[in-house]
Design an enzyme around this catalytic site. Structure first.
Site, PDB file in Angstrom:
ATOM      1  CG  HIS A 162     -61.182  29.425 -20.801  1.00 12.41           C
ATOM      2  ND1 HIS A 162     -62.279  30.247 -20.693  1.00 12.41           N
ATOM      3  CD2 HIS A 162     -60.983  29.226 -22.135  1.00 12.41           C
ATOM      4  CE1 HIS A 162     -62.731  30.526 -21.899  1.00 12.41           C
ATOM      5  NE2 HIS A 162     -61.963  29.925 -22.789  1.00 12.41           N
ATOM      6  CB  ALA A 211     -44.665  18.970 -38.943  1.00 11.09           C
ATOM      7  CE  LYS A 231     -39.770  12.789 -23.998  1.00 15.63           C
ATOM      8  NZ  LYS A 231     -39.826  11.372 -23.566  1.00 15.63           N
TER       9      LYS A 231
END
Length: 242
Positions: A162, A211, A231
């Site tokens: 979109h 995760a 990071k």
């Protein structure tokens, strides 16, 4: 005309203080509490039979139906492709080139951008594992190197689908070329559960992404990265010497 609605009846039985409602509710909870007596010898045998039959049926479908069906969608014919759980979902116009010994979960969704001047391309190397509920959205090109591991619920977002402008979204217009980018996971990359990788990102060889992280910029080789945005936490190069 009076129509019967089971949901309204259940709500009435739960909330009404009438004798009939209380009797119905008591009867219902009595029925719900009924249990089949557990005869360990019989039901353990039935459980084993159930698991064996289930696995046989799954393997027959995988070998003789799902795998050849999925291979017909590929640009090449990889060896030792293992589809577990059924057939992955492939949406849109895209080319897929796949290496050998790939393991791919059924609930994987692979999509190609429907607009643009080129056919999107997904390249998957050898010995790659892609787990449950992972989505791969290919804008122009996504490349997965050899020995890549992608855990469940990951998302490789090569295109958003979109536009940024709200008025254009309301009109159903597609995303802009500036929102689309290639994604590259070099050899031995491991994405842990729930990792999101944004367009235009390259993740270097041997890097592990923790995760729940969102990768918005390139990551170097042999590091552990985490966070939103991701990071570098530390180097893991010492653990990856050949």
């Amino acid at each position: 005309m009076i129509t019967f609605n089971i949901n309204h009846a259940k709500q009435w039985a739960k909330t009404s203080d009438s004798v009939s409602a209380q009797l119905i509710k008591k009867l219902w909870f009595t029925i719900k509490a009924i249990e089949m007596p557990n005869i360990p010898v019989i039901f353990k045998l039935l459980y084993i039979i159930h698991i064996v039959l289930k696995q046989i049926i799954a393997d027959v479908l995988r070998i003789f139906y799902y795998t050849p069906l999925f291979k017909s969608r590929l640009k090449n014919q990889p060896k030792q492709l293992y589809l577990y759980g059924g057939l992955p979902v492939v949406i849109g116009s895209l080319d897929i080139i796949m290496g050998d010994k790939v393991r791919l979960a059924a609930m994987t969704t692979i999509s190609g951008r429907a607009v643009g001047n080129t056919i999107p391309l997904l390249v998957i190397g050898d010995n790659v594992g892609i787990a449950w509920r992972t989505s791969i959205s290919v804008g122009n090109k996504i490349t997965l190197g050899n020995n890549v591991r992608i855990a469940g619920d990951c998302y490789l977002a090569g295109y958003p689908g979109h536009p940024i402008n709200a008025k254009l979204r309301a009109l159903g217009k597609p995303d802009h070329e500036s929102q689309v980018g290639d994604i590259t996971l070099q050899d031995d990359v491991w994405l842990a559960t729930g990792v999101k990788v944004m367009p235009g990102v390259t993740i270097g060889r041997g890097t592990i992404v923790a995760a729940g992280s969102v990768v918005t910029k390139d990551l170097p080789s042999f590091v552990l990265a985490a966070g939103v945005p991701a990071k570098v936490i530390k180097s893991i190069e010492a653990d990856n010497h050949d």
